[in-house]
Design an enzyme around this catalytic site. Structure first.
Site, PDB file in Angstrom:
ATOM      1  N   ASP A 231      65.851  35.911  45.520  1.00  0.00           N
ATOM      2  CA  ASP A 231      65.340  34.644  46.062  1.00  0.00           C
ATOM      3  C   ASP A 231      66.449  33.897  46.800  1.00  0.00           C
ATOM      4  O   ASP A 231      67.630  34.207  46.684  1.00  0.00           O
ATOM      5  CB  ASP A 231      64.796  33.766  44.939  1.00  0.00           C
ATOM      6  CG  ASP A 231      65.903  33.210  44.082  1.00  0.00           C
ATOM      7  OD1 ASP A 231      66.862  33.947  43.813  1.00  0.00           O
ATOM      8  OD2 ASP A 231      65.838  32.029  43.713  1.00  0.00           O
ATOM      9  N   GLU A 232      66.038  32.897  47.539  1.00  0.00           N
ATOM     10  CA  GLU A 232      66.931  31.955  48.223  1.00  0.00           C
ATOM     11  C   GLU A 232      68.074  32.636  48.982  1.00  0.00           C
ATOM     12  O   GLU A 232      69.197  32.168  48.993  1.00  0.00           O
ATOM     13  CB  GLU A 232      67.472  30.930  47.224  1.00  0.00           C
ATOM     14  CG  GLU A 232      66.385  30.021  46.687  1.00  0.00           C
ATOM     15  CD  GLU A 232      66.865  28.998  45.673  1.00  0.00           C
ATOM     16  OE1 GLU A 232      66.254  27.916  45.613  1.00  0.00           O
ATOM     17  OE2 GLU A 232      67.821  29.279  44.935  1.00  0.00           O
TER      18      GLU A 232
END
Length: 527
Positions: free
Chosen positions: A331-332
């Site tokens: 993620d991110e």
């Protein structure tokens, strides 16, 4: 990780003393009615004569693998407060507490149990030791709250009469602990494991690596801990040796929790990049990072050393993880191009499979191909863009299984209210009633995800603002109980019934010395 915002509000420490806790009445707490437990059992048939544990009570166990260990746990829970010897003995008898395996009890599955309480004793039956262990947690909650004390209490120790038959709704009932932003020792994590076990949580997801710290030893890359493990948010860090990690895994397994380690890729990697210059595109190691921003770091897709590094780390972590899953983050990765992200995640998934494990990843992995048998962990909110939710649904329709951790429901690091000193608020304010007010089975119904595609629920606890067990507990309790019930209990049970049982749990948390938030949404018992 998995937050979507970088601001840390009210990042001042909270000092928790006994005066912060709700206190039980001075008189002994009344015995809980049958079924007044969390998570709510599948079936409760009250009636008949209660059973009272006395100094003559024995814990009788089947001569089968794993049963004696459950009996020993029960004795360890009860001996300090009762003052009774409670011998754990093989075989059956006319009275006492009996733990029995019945391989033919197919209706109980791998984790279900049946608890029968009569005037003669308590019989716990299960098909597997895990079911007996979960039944023991229910038995604890049926006894007066003072049974949790670590010194002798007056009793009496009476179990209501009747029968509970109980089977979990989902096979995955998880909690995540971020030990990267702030490091927590083996003993601190063990304390959390014990708290999770009481509420029938069966997965512990450990977030072991991030920008602020690398927390697990990797023999082939020793600087990861020597350098990358030296810091945390705002201070010094720490790490687990392989033997310490094995100790944690074994401790959790004894309480029927699987540990799922997370090595976060390709973002959230500044601790690794600071440890080895060759992992960086320009060959220059960045400074160690002790802040709370996200999305700025990335591994390099076009350097062969990146894949050597990933494979070595995954190989060594897989070798010390007895479970069949390994979490690779995903993620991110805001500083990683879509093309590079796809290349890195594909190689990471190949590496996980090569070393005998199956993949878990945050739901951004659905922007690329998800490996066969992969589990996708959703951390979005009610407001997440429809296209992103559709992307997750498409991966599930293609065969991925779904773990639900909606940040505005299940994230334990969200503030309870705007004035709360700890936690973040990027996903909104999450009071205990909001943490309970959702149904995993229908959460992705609009996108066409069938209820059976939901593997379960996980409650993550990120630690940007948390550095002590007392602070962890204030954020986790009572909301962890919402997640536990969503993962175990059947159907969409109303808040009113949960509220009643939560009131009772407040006294039990106090008896256990757990620093919980006395939410104004709950009419807690008077001090």
């Amino acid at each position: 990780m998995a937050r979507g915002s970088t601001s840390v509000e009210g990042n001042q420490p909270v000092s928790v003393s006994r005066t912060n806790l709700r206190s039980p009445d001075s008189d002994p707490a009344p015995v809980s009615a049958l079924g007044n437990v969390v998570p709510a059992p599948s079936s409760v048939r009250p009636g008949g004569t209660p059973y009272t544990i006395t100094s003559a009570t024995a814990i009788r166990v089947d001569d089968a693998p794993g049963v004696r260990a459950v009996g020993d746990h029960l004795a360890a829970y009860l001996r300090p407060s009762t003052g009774y010897p409670l011998p754990v003995t093989p075989g059956s008898g006319a009275d006492g507490v009996q733990l029995r395996l019945d391989p033919a009890a197919g209706e109980l599955g791998d984790e279900g149990y049946r608890l029968e309480s009569t005037g003669d004793g308590v019989l716990l039956t299960a098909r597997e030791p895990a079911g007996l262990f979960h039944g023991v947690q229910t038995l604890r909650q049926l006894l007066p709250h003072a049974v949790e004390a670590d010194s002798e209490q007056p009793g009496p120790w009476t179990v209501p009469g009747g029968t509970i038959t109980d089977v979990p709704r989902y096979p995955y009932r998880g909690a995540m602990l971020d030990v990267s932003r702030h490091f927590f020792t083996v003993e601190q994590v063990k304390r959390y494991v014990d708290q999770l076990a009481l509420y029938k949580i069966n997965k512990l997801h450990l977030h072991l690596t991030d920008d602020q710290g690398w927390r697990i030893a990797v023999d082939s890359w020793p600087q990861l801990t020597a350098v990358g493990g030296s810091t945390s948010v705002g201070g010094t860090g720490g790490f687990y040796t392989k033997d310490q990690f094995r100790e944690l895994v074994e401790y959790a397994a004894e309480r029927h929790l699987d540990v799922i380690p997370e090595i976060d890729l390709p973002g959230h990697t500044n601790a690794a990049l600071a440890s080895y210059a060759e992992l960086n595109p320009d060959g220059q190691a960045p400074e160690l990072y002790t802040g709370t921003e996200v999305g700025f770091s990335s591994l390099c897709a076009d350097k062969p050393v990146t894949y050597e590094f990933m494979d070595d780390v995954i190989r060594e972590i897989a070798a010390i993880t007895p479970g069949d899953r390994l979490h690779i983050g995903g993620d991110e990765a805001d500083n990683t191009s879509a093309e590079d992200y796809a290349a890195i995640m594909a190689k990471a998934q190949e590496s996980v499979a090569r070393h005998g494990k199956e993949v878990v990843a945050w739901h951004q992995v659905t922007g690329t191909a998800v490996a066969d048998g992969g589990w996708v962990q959703y951390w979005g909110t009610d407001e997440t863009k429809k296209e992103e939710r559709e992307q997750v649904a498409a991966a599930v329709r293609a065969g991925a299984r779904l773990i639900l951790s909606p940040a505005d429901r299940a994230y334990l690091d969200m503030k309870y209210d705007g004035e709360f000193a700890l936690g973040l608020s990027w996903a909104g304010l999450v009071e205990v009633d909001r943490s309970y007010d959702w149904d995993p089975a229908t959460y992705f119904a609009e996108e066409g995800v069938p209820a059976e595609a939901v593997l379960g629920v996980e409650a993550p606890l990120w630690t940007e603002t948390l550095s002590t067990n007392a602070e962890l507990e204030l954020m986790a309790f009572p909301r962890l109980l919402s997640a536990a019930e969503k993962g175990w209990s059947r159907g969409d049970l109303p808040w009113e019934g949960f509220h009643e049982r939560l009131v009772d749990q407040g006294r039990r948390l106090t008896a256990l010395g757990i620093a919980y938030h006395p939410s104004p949404k709950v009419e807690w018992a008077a001090e």
